[in-house]
Scaffold this motif. Structure first.
Motif, PDB file in Angstrom:
ATOM      1  N   PHE A 140       1.984 -11.848   7.019  1.00  0.00           N
ATOM      2  CA  PHE A 140       2.755 -10.638   6.719  1.00  0.00           C
ATOM      3  C   PHE A 140       2.701 -10.326   5.223  1.00  0.00           C
ATOM      4  CE2 PHE A 140       6.701  -8.880   5.050  1.00  0.00           C
ATOM      5  CZ  PHE A 140       6.751  -7.661   5.709  1.00  0.00           C
ATOM      6  N   SER A 141       2.892 -11.336   4.394  1.00  0.00           N
ATOM      7  CA  SER A 141       2.881 -11.143   2.938  1.00  0.00           C
ATOM      8  C   SER A 141       1.525 -10.635   2.449  1.00  0.00           C
ATOM      9  CB  SER A 141       3.225 -12.451   2.217  1.00  0.00           C
ATOM     10  OG  SER A 141       4.536 -12.836   2.519  1.00  0.00           O
ATOM     11  N   MET A 142       0.453 -11.198   2.989  1.00  0.00           N
ATOM     12  CA  MET A 142      -0.887 -10.739   2.601  1.00  0.00           C
ATOM     13  C   MET A 142      -1.107  -9.291   3.043  1.00  0.00           C
ATOM     14  SD  MET A 142      -3.374 -14.052   3.064  1.00  0.00           S
ATOM     15  CE  MET A 142      -2.834 -14.502   4.698  1.00  0.00           C
ATOM     16  N   CYS A 143      -0.704  -8.956   4.257  1.00  0.00           N
ATOM     17  CA  CYS A 143      -0.850  -7.575   4.743  1.00  0.00           C
ATOM     18  C   CYS A 143      -0.020  -6.608   3.905  1.00  0.00           C
ATOM     19  CB  CYS A 143      -0.437  -7.474   6.211  1.00  0.00           C
ATOM     20  SG  CYS A 143      -1.567  -8.294   7.346  1.00  0.00           S
ATOM     21  N   ALA A 144       1.193  -7.006   3.551  1.00  0.00           N
ATOM     22  CA  ALA A 144       2.055  -6.159   2.721  1.00  0.00           C
ATOM     23  C   ALA A 144       1.443  -5.964   1.339  1.00  0.00           C
ATOM     24  CB  ALA A 144       3.454  -6.765   2.621  1.00  0.00           C
ATOM     25  N   ALA A 145       0.841  -7.000   0.776  1.00  0.00           N
ATOM     26  CA  ALA A 145       0.207  -6.887  -0.539  1.00  0.00           C
ATOM     27  C   ALA A 145      -0.996  -5.942  -0.484  1.00  0.00           C
ATOM     28  CB  ALA A 145      -0.221  -8.264  -1.041  1.00  0.00           C
ATOM     29  N   VAL A 146      -1.788  -6.041   0.574  1.00  0.00           N
ATOM     30  CA  VAL A 146      -2.937  -5.147   0.739  1.00  0.00           C
ATOM     31  C   VAL A 146      -2.447  -3.705   0.886  1.00  0.00           C
ATOM     32  CG1 VAL A 146      -4.803  -4.501   2.330  1.00  0.00           C
ATOM     33  CG2 VAL A 146      -4.500  -6.892   1.667  1.00  0.00           C
ATOM     34  N   ARG A 147      -1.395  -3.509   1.678  1.00  0.00           N
ATOM     35  CA  ARG A 147      -0.845  -2.164   1.867  1.00  0.00           C
ATOM     36  C   ARG A 147      -0.312  -1.599   0.556  1.00  0.00           C
ATOM     37  NH1 ARG A 147       3.872  -0.224   1.872  1.00  0.00           N
ATOM     38  NH2 ARG A 147       4.930  -2.211   2.151  1.00  0.00           N
ATOM     39  N   ARG A 148       0.410  -2.407  -0.207  1.00  0.00           N
ATOM     40  CA  ARG A 148       0.932  -1.944  -1.504  1.00  0.00           C
ATOM     41  C   ARG A 148      -0.199  -1.592  -2.458  1.00  0.00           C
ATOM     42  NH1 ARG A 148       4.800  -5.971  -0.572  1.00  0.00           N
ATOM     43  NH2 ARG A 148       3.666  -7.453  -1.841  1.00  0.00           N
ATOM     44  N   ARG A 149      -1.246  -2.412  -2.476  1.00  0.00           N
ATOM     45  CA  ARG A 149      -2.392  -2.141  -3.344  1.00  0.00           C
ATOM     46  C   ARG A 149      -3.065  -0.832  -2.931  1.00  0.00           C
ATOM     47  NH1 ARG A 149      -5.726  -6.553  -2.744  1.00  0.00           N
ATOM     48  NH2 ARG A 149      -4.290  -7.740  -3.998  1.00  0.00           N
ATOM     49  N   HIS A 150      -3.214  -0.645  -1.634  1.00  0.00           N
ATOM     50  CA  HIS A 150      -3.820   0.579  -1.110  1.00  0.00           C
ATOM     51  C   HIS A 150      -2.959   1.793  -1.470  1.00  0.00           C
ATOM     52  CE1 HIS A 150      -4.578   3.690   1.941  1.00  0.00           C
ATOM     53  NE2 HIS A 150      -5.841   3.269   1.870  1.00  0.00           N
ATOM     54  N   ASP A 151      -1.636   1.696  -1.292  1.00  0.00           N
ATOM     55  CA  ASP A 151      -0.728   2.800  -1.639  1.00  0.00           C
ATOM     56  C   ASP A 151      -0.777   3.101  -3.129  1.00  0.00           C
ATOM     57  OD1 ASP A 151       0.011   2.992   0.999  1.00  0.00           O
ATOM     58  OD2 ASP A 151       1.999   2.087   0.723  1.00  0.00           O
ATOM     59  N   HIS A 152      -0.842   2.061  -3.948  1.00  0.00           N
ATOM     60  CA  HIS A 152      -0.900   2.243  -5.406  1.00  0.00           C
ATOM     61  C   HIS A 152      -2.189   2.966  -5.811  1.00  0.00           C
ATOM     62  CE1 HIS A 152      -0.232   1.527  -9.628  1.00  0.00           C
ATOM     63  NE2 HIS A 152      -1.432   0.978  -9.720  1.00  0.00           N
ATOM     64  N   LYS A 153      -3.319   2.544  -5.225  1.00  0.00           N
ATOM     65  CA  LYS A 153      -4.593   3.201  -5.523  1.00  0.00           C
ATOM     66  C   LYS A 153      -4.569   4.659  -5.088  1.00  0.00           C
ATOM     67  CE  LYS A 153      -7.663  -0.784  -5.392  1.00  0.00           C
ATOM     68  NZ  LYS A 153      -8.800  -1.420  -4.702  1.00  0.00           N
ATOM     69  N   LYS A 154      -3.951   4.924  -3.939  1.00  0.00           N
ATOM     70  CA  LYS A 154      -3.859   6.281  -3.424  1.00  0.00           C
ATOM     71  C   LYS A 154      -3.018   7.158  -4.362  1.00  0.00           C
ATOM     72  CE  LYS A 154      -3.474   8.102   1.238  1.00  0.00           C
ATOM     73  NZ  LYS A 154      -2.902   7.844   2.557  1.00  0.00           N
ATOM     74  N   LYS A 155      -1.886   6.622  -4.839  1.00  0.00           N
ATOM     75  CA  LYS A 155      -1.029   7.363  -5.772  1.00  0.00           C
ATOM     76  C   LYS A 155      -1.757   7.632  -7.081  1.00  0.00           C
ATOM     77  CE  LYS A 155       3.501   5.823  -4.183  1.00  0.00           C
ATOM     78  NZ  LYS A 155       4.663   5.003  -4.517  1.00  0.00           N
ATOM     79  N   THR A 156      -2.463   6.621  -7.578  1.00  0.00           N
ATOM     80  CA  THR A 156      -3.204   6.770  -8.831  1.00  0.00           C
ATOM     81  C   THR A 156      -4.297   7.829  -8.672  1.00  0.00           C
ATOM     82  OG1 THR A 156      -2.797   4.436  -9.301  1.00  0.00           O
ATOM     83  CG2 THR A 156      -4.515   5.521 -10.593  1.00  0.00           C
ATOM     84  N   LYS A 157      -4.972   7.810  -7.556  1.00  0.00           N
ATOM     85  CA  LYS A 157      -6.033   8.768  -7.280  1.00  0.00           C
ATOM     86  C   LYS A 157      -5.452  10.193  -7.195  1.00  0.00           C
ATOM     87  CE  LYS A 157      -9.797   9.574  -4.013  1.00  0.00           C
ATOM     88  NZ  LYS A 157     -10.425   9.118  -2.781  1.00  0.00           N
ATOM     89  N   ASN A 158      -4.313  10.338  -6.551  1.00  0.00           N
ATOM     90  CA  ASN A 158      -3.667  11.655  -6.415  1.00  0.00           C
ATOM     91  C   ASN A 158      -3.166  12.185  -7.775  1.00  0.00           C
ATOM     92  OD1 ASN A 158      -4.159  11.819  -3.695  1.00  0.00           O
ATOM     93  ND2 ASN A 158      -2.157  11.021  -3.101  1.00  0.00           N
ATOM     94  N   ARG A 159      -2.736  11.305  -8.651  1.00  0.00           N
ATOM     95  CA  ARG A 159      -2.262  11.717  -9.965  1.00  0.00           C
ATOM     96  C   ARG A 159      -3.403  12.245 -10.841  1.00  0.00           C
ATOM     97  NH1 ARG A 159       1.395   6.528 -11.260  1.00  0.00           N
ATOM     98  NH2 ARG A 159       3.019   6.935  -9.721  1.00  0.00           N
ATOM     99  N   ARG A 160      -4.586  11.706 -10.648  1.00  0.00           N
ATOM    100  CA  ARG A 160      -5.740  12.127 -11.452  1.00  0.00           C
ATOM    101  C   ARG A 160      -6.186  13.547 -11.094  1.00  0.00           C
ATOM    102  NH1 ARG A 160      -9.293   6.690 -10.896  1.00  0.00           N
ATOM    103  NH2 ARG A 160      -7.892   5.337 -12.038  1.00  0.00           N
ATOM    104  N   ARG A 161      -5.858  13.996  -9.932  1.00  0.00           N
ATOM    105  CA  ARG A 161      -6.300  15.311  -9.481  1.00  0.00           C
ATOM    106  C   ARG A 161      -5.524  16.358 -10.145  1.00  0.00           C
ATOM    107  NH1 ARG A 161      -7.146  14.672  -2.999  1.00  0.00           N
ATOM    108  NH2 ARG A 161      -8.697  13.080  -3.138  1.00  0.00           N
TER     109      ARG A 161
END
Length: 161
Positions: A140-161
């Protein structure tokens, strides 16, 4: 991940958690596997840590690999979903909460088996079930970390636009 999607995942986690607990109680107490269909004439229990683990390992040739595997690894594997779904469905998401509740559920099942003389009370099962809950929490912890990393990358990508 937006709040609506997060809420849906939490609800799904709660539903899966309840279904899993129902399954685990049925399987460990009422299932006809391993002679749980009725009360035993002579009841066996184990209060010595590692006694049954050692016995199944030493006599694996006599009891068979399936019996050894189901006793040693089955007790771990059957609690992995508990360790995964418990923090997903609960506000208690810590390592210690998951270990505590994994041990608690296992103790309830083992105590029920002791009182009803269906199955057998075994402290080794308490240990193996708790380890299974811990493994589930780590997944669960590993999946949550992957999800958080994915969400963070998505937010960063959206901010650059």
């Amino acid at each position: 991940m937006n709040a609506k999607k997060r809420k849906r995942i939490r609800i799904l986690g709660k539903i899966l958690f309840v279904l899993y607990v129902i399954f685990i109680i049925y399987f460990l107490i009422f299932s006809d596997w391993y002679g749980r269909t009725g009360e035993m004439q002579e009841y066996h229990y184990n209060l010595e840590l590692f006694k049954e683990i050692r016995r199944f390992w030493e006599y694996r040739d006599q009891v068979g690999m399936f019996a050894m595997f189901t006793n040693l690894f089955g007790n771990v594997v059957i609690f992995v979903p508990f360790g995964f779904f418990m923090p997903m469905a609960s506000r208690y998401r810590s390592f210690f909460s998951t270990v505590f509740y994994s041990f608690g559920l296992s103790l309830c099942v083992e105590t029920f088996q002791l009182l009803t003389k269906v199955g057998s009370f075994d402290v080794d099962d308490l240990l193996l079930n708790t380890i299974g809950g811990l493994v589930g929490y780590l997944i669960f912890s590993m999946c949550a970390a992957v999800r958080r990393r994915h969400d963070h990358k998505k937010k960063t990508k959206n901010r650059r636009r």
